[in-house]
Scaffold this motif. Structure first.
Motif, mmCIF file in Angstrom:
data_model
loop_
_atom_site.group_PDB
_atom_site.id
_atom_site.type_symbol
_atom_site.label_atom_id
_atom_site.label_comp_id
_atom_site.label_asym_id
_atom_site.label_seq_id
_atom_site.Cartn_x
_atom_site.Cartn_y
_atom_site.Cartn_z
ATOM 1 N N PHE A 154 4.179 10.106 -6.767
ATOM 2 C CA PHE A 154 5.170 10.536 -7.765
ATOM 3 C C PHE A 154 4.554 10.642 -9.163
ATOM 4 O O PHE A 154 4.957 11.492 -9.962
ATOM 5 C CB PHE A 154 6.351 9.566 -7.778
ATOM 6 N N LYS A 155 3.563 9.762 -9.430
ATOM 7 C CA LYS A 155 2.903 9.848 -10.728
ATOM 8 C C LYS A 155 2.155 11.174 -10.864
ATOM 9 O O LYS A 155 2.250 11.851 -11.896
ATOM 10 C CB LYS A 155 1.931 8.674 -10.886
ATOM 11 N N ASN A 156 1.406 11.537 -9.794
ATOM 12 C CA ASN A 156 0.689 12.812 -9.813
ATOM 13 C C ASN A 156 1.653 13.986 -9.866
ATOM 14 O O ASN A 156 1.403 14.998 -10.543
ATOM 15 C CB ASN A 156 -0.221 12.933 -8.593
ATOM 16 N N ARG A 157 2.761 13.822 -9.105
ATOM 17 C CA ARG A 157 3.742 14.902 -9.101
ATOM 18 C C ARG A 157 4.380 15.047 -10.473
ATOM 19 O O ARG A 157 4.604 16.172 -10.950
ATOM 20 C CB ARG A 157 4.811 14.610 -8.044
ATOM 21 N N LEU A 158 4.678 13.891 -11.113
ATOM 22 C CA LEU A 158 5.256 13.937 -12.452
ATOM 23 C C LEU A 158 4.270 14.535 -13.438
ATOM 24 O O LEU A 158 4.641 15.352 -14.292
ATOM 25 C CB LEU A 158 5.656 12.523 -12.886
ATOM 26 N N LYS A 159 2.994 14.122 -13.305
ATOM 27 C CA LYS A 159 1.977 14.665 -14.194
ATOM 28 C C LYS A 159 1.842 16.168 -13.992
ATOM 29 O O LYS A 159 1.720 16.929 -14.958
ATOM 30 C CB LYS A 159 0.645 13.965 -13.932
ATOM 31 N N SER A 160 1.866 16.579 -12.712
ATOM 32 C CA SER A 160 1.778 18.009 -12.422
ATOM 33 C C SER A 160 2.980 18.753 -12.973
ATOM 34 O O SER A 160 2.863 19.850 -13.529
ATOM 35 C CB SER A 160 1.675 18.221 -10.913
ATOM 36 N N SER A 161 4.170 18.125 -12.820
ATOM 37 C CA SER A 161 5.387 18.749 -13.350
ATOM 38 C C SER A 161 5.336 18.829 -14.866
ATOM 39 O O SER A 161 5.744 19.835 -15.455
ATOM 40 C CB SER A 161 6.604 17.945 -12.893
ATOM 41 N N GLU A 162 4.808 17.741 -15.487
ATOM 42 C CA GLU A 162 4.699 17.764 -16.951
ATOM 43 C C GLU A 162 3.723 18.842 -17.415
ATOM 44 O O GLU A 162 3.973 19.543 -18.408
ATOM 45 C CB GLU A 162 4.251 16.393 -17.448
ATOM 46 N N LYS A 163 2.608 18.970 -16.668
ATOM 47 C CA LYS A 163 1.652 20.020 -17.028
ATOM 48 C C LYS A 163 2.273 21.397 -16.874
ATOM 49 O O LYS A 163 2.075 22.285 -17.710
ATOM 50 C CB LYS A 163 0.409 19.901 -16.161
ATOM 51 N N LYS A 164 3.008 21.563 -15.761
ATOM 52 C CA LYS A 164 3.657 22.854 -15.534
ATOM 53 C C LYS A 164 4.696 23.132 -16.605
ATOM 54 O O LYS A 164 4.796 24.260 -17.115
ATOM 55 C CB LYS A 164 4.307 22.846 -14.152
ATOM 56 N N GLN A 165 5.465 22.076 -16.948
ATOM 57 C CA GLN A 165 6.474 22.226 -17.998
ATOM 58 C C GLN A 165 5.816 22.575 -19.328
ATOM 59 O O GLN A 165 6.281 23.459 -20.060
ATOM 60 C CB GLN A 165 7.276 20.927 -18.125
ATOM 61 N N ALA A 181 0.828 -1.206 0.000
ATOM 62 C CA ALA A 181 0.000 0.000 0.000
ATOM 63 C C ALA A 181 0.863 1.257 0.000
ATOM 64 O O ALA A 181 0.576 2.236 -0.703
ATOM 65 C CB ALA A 181 -0.928 -0.006 1.217
ATOM 66 N N GLY A 182 1.953 1.224 0.814
ATOM 67 C CA GLY A 182 2.846 2.380 0.856
ATOM 68 C C GLY A 182 3.509 2.628 -0.488
ATOM 69 O O GLY A 182 3.611 3.787 -0.938
ATOM 70 N N LEU A 183 3.950 1.536 -1.127
ATOM 71 C CA LEU A 183 4.566 1.695 -2.451
ATOM 72 C C LEU A 183 3.554 2.210 -3.473
ATOM 73 O O LEU A 183 3.888 3.031 -4.335
ATOM 74 C CB LEU A 183 5.149 0.362 -2.910
ATOM 75 N N ALA A 184 2.295 1.709 -3.349
ATOM 76 C CA ALA A 184 1.259 2.174 -4.277
ATOM 77 C C ALA A 184 0.971 3.662 -4.071
ATOM 78 O O ALA A 184 0.854 4.428 -5.036
ATOM 79 C CB ALA A 184 -0.024 1.363 -4.081
ATOM 80 N N VAL A 185 0.869 4.066 -2.788
ATOM 81 C CA VAL A 185 0.635 5.487 -2.502
ATOM 82 C C VAL A 185 1.808 6.331 -2.982
ATOM 83 O O VAL A 185 1.623 7.408 -3.571
ATOM 84 C CB VAL A 185 0.396 5.688 -0.986
ATOM 85 N N LEU A 186 3.029 5.823 -2.723
ATOM 86 C CA LEU A 186 4.220 6.556 -3.156
ATOM 87 C C LEU A 186 4.268 6.662 -4.675
ATOM 88 O O LEU A 186 4.596 7.736 -5.224
ATOM 89 C CB LEU A 186 5.465 5.834 -2.630
ATOM 90 N N ALA A 187 3.948 5.546 -5.354
ATOM 91 C CA ALA A 187 3.948 5.573 -6.819
ATOM 92 C C ALA A 187 2.895 6.541 -7.345
ATOM 93 O O ALA A 187 3.138 7.296 -8.294
ATOM 94 C CB ALA A 187 3.692 4.161 -7.360
ATOM 95 N N LEU A 188 1.706 6.525 -6.694
ATOM 96 C CA LEU A 188 0.652 7.451 -7.108
ATOM 97 C C LEU A 188 1.068 8.897 -6.873
ATOM 98 O O LEU A 188 0.813 9.777 -7.701
ATOM 99 C CB LEU A 188 -0.625 7.129 -6.335
#
Length: 481
Positions: free
Chosen positions: A268-279, A259-266
């Protein structure tokens, strides 16, 4: 333990008047045994021929000589000793004891014997066997529920520690009755091996409501009160609740890890998506600002061509139009690219400057530091064009062939830094025209957008106004990327 050498010492002087009696008369008792002062102590005696067997649970016995013994004491002798029946060779130890009465300690499982012998012949008259058997309580364990209880284990007599596994909760211990001794009191001690807390009690029948905590080991000691030397030892291994078992811990830990890895992956995925949107947003902003420059530059170029044609400078207008077409083609090709190589950017600026030099007849030069490699350095597309345009419009248009424009590219004073300078020898008019001011404001906005987009890399824009004007673009931490 050193045996106590005690019993009856026969006095030969006390019985001179009974010489005529027959000492082998079995109807007479020579010794009387008592077990005083101990609760639950009992005495069992059995006579068979010349052997008298006496069994007791008590630790101490008192041995008394009878009057008959005193009457014949000059013709008999005695021998008292401990006899360990557990040894392969029946080792014995002679004991000296007093006349009349003597207290003797009985070891559990060790026989104490008294032999009466004819003094003249040495023949055995009577042998007294006094035994204190080794007693360990037998008990039953019961689960104590709200409405009923059920036995789940019988604990028999044994010298070896028992290991029992049981469920947590409350239990009762029932004491089994004995066929040989009645009403013996039993005591227990229950020790929590984790906390060292103790429960204890004494009873003849049972012990109720013993609380056993889950996932804990208890030491249980049981013995009869009259025989504290003989202890039944048991270890109660109380099972954990389902959520306390190692398998449950491992399973829960594994699930929590997943569960922790899934939350962490989610995350970072959201953070990456947010970073990609910002970029993407920053890139769109940079392209949008860049697209605003292109029509601005095109408008100025067309104005120049119109001016040449209006002054009947047709050949120059054609040459200008040819140069402008090449520049426009390159600009359109790179219009959707935020960055371009420095050498390509400078080549486009050469075409642009040649076009402007045709109009205003100034001299110009582009110098590149030998330590720089322009083909490996990227800068924002058309970043230099508005700066060069303003240098020409404000500094060189009124100087004619006296005007000079110098563009230099060199390493900066700090590591991984390089500098582009656009310098003219004219005098700027502060007011300027609105179009040129608009171009510079767009350039400042582009630099701000690119600085947000490039983490760790920055572009700084400065103006130095002297006789002539110098525009300095510093690219910080740029040459190592």
């Amino acid at each position: 333990m050193k045996p106590i050498a005690l019993l009856v010492l026969f006095l030969s002087t006390s019985i001179s008047c009974v010489h005529g009696q027959h000492i082998k008369n079995k109807s007479h008792s020579y010794i009387r045994i008592e077990t005083p002062g101990l609760p639950g102590s009992q005495l069992q005696e059995k006579v068979q021929g010349g052997n008298v067997s006496i069994v007791t649970a008590g630790a101490w016995v008192e041995i008394h000589t009878t009057n008959y013994f005193k009457a014949v004491s000059d013709r008999i002798e005695y021998r008292a000793y401990y006899k360990n029946s557990d040894l392969q060779h029946n080792n014995s130890q002679d004991i000296t004891f007093r006349v009349d009465s003597q207290s003797v300690y009985l070891y559990p499982g060790v026989e104490f014997c008294i032999d009466l012998l004819e003094r003249k012949t040495g023949n055995l008259i009577t042998r007294y066997h006094i035994n204190r058997p080794k007693l360990i309580p037998e008990v039953k364990f019961y689960h104590q529920n709200e409405n009923s209880e059920s036995p789940f284990y019988n604990l028999s007599q044994t010298d070896s520690p028992e290991k029992l596994r049981m469920a947590p909760g409350r239990i009762s211990i029932g004491i089994s009755s004995r066929p040989d001794f009645n009403d013996l009191e039993v005591e227990y001690v229950l020790v929590n091996q984790k906390t060292r807390t103790r429960q204890s009690g004494i009873s003849k029948t049972r012990f109720d409501s013993l609380k056993l905590e889950a996932n804990t080991v208890y030491e249980l000691r049981l013995n009869y009160v009259v025989q504290k030397e003989s202890v039944g030892l048991s270890y109660l291994y109380v099972q954990p609740y389902w959520y306390q078992s190692p398998k449950t811990y491992i399973t829960l830990s594994f699930l929590l890890l997943i569960a922790g890895l899934a939350v962490l992956a989610l995350f970072f995925k959201n953070r990456l998506k947010s970073s990609e949107k910002k970029q993407q947003k920053l890139e769109d902003a940079a392209i949008r600002l860049q697209s605003l420059l292109n029509p601005h530059f095109t408008f100025n170029a067309l104005s120049t061509i119109q001016g040449l044609m209006n002054t009947d400078r047709i050949d120059e207008a054609n040459q200008y139009l040819q140069e402008f077409s090449e520049l426009l083609r390159n600009t359109l090709t790179k219009s959707q690219r935020i960055f371009t190589n420095l050498d390509q950017e400078l080549e486009m600026m050469r075409i642009y400057i040649r076009l402007e030099a045709l109009r205003f007849n100034f001299s110009w030069n582009i110098e590149i530091d030998a330590e720089l490699n322009p083909s490996e350095i990227e800068i924002p597309t058309l970043l230099l064009q508005p700066l060069i345009e303003n240098a020409i419009k404000h500094g060189l248009t009124r100087l004619g062939n006296q005007g000079k424009l110098l563009i230099t590219c060199k390493e900066g004073s700090k590591k991984n830094t390089f500098v582009i300078t656009v310098k003219d020898n004219g005098t700027w008019i502060e007011k300027g025209d609105k179009a040129d001011s608009y171009g510079l404001s767009l350039t400042a906005a582009r630099i701000a957008a690119i600085n947000n987009m490039k983490k760790g890399q920055k572009i700084f824009l400065k103006f130095h106004k002297q006789p002539g004007t110098e525009v300095v673009l510093t690219f910080h931490n740029w040459t190592n990327n």
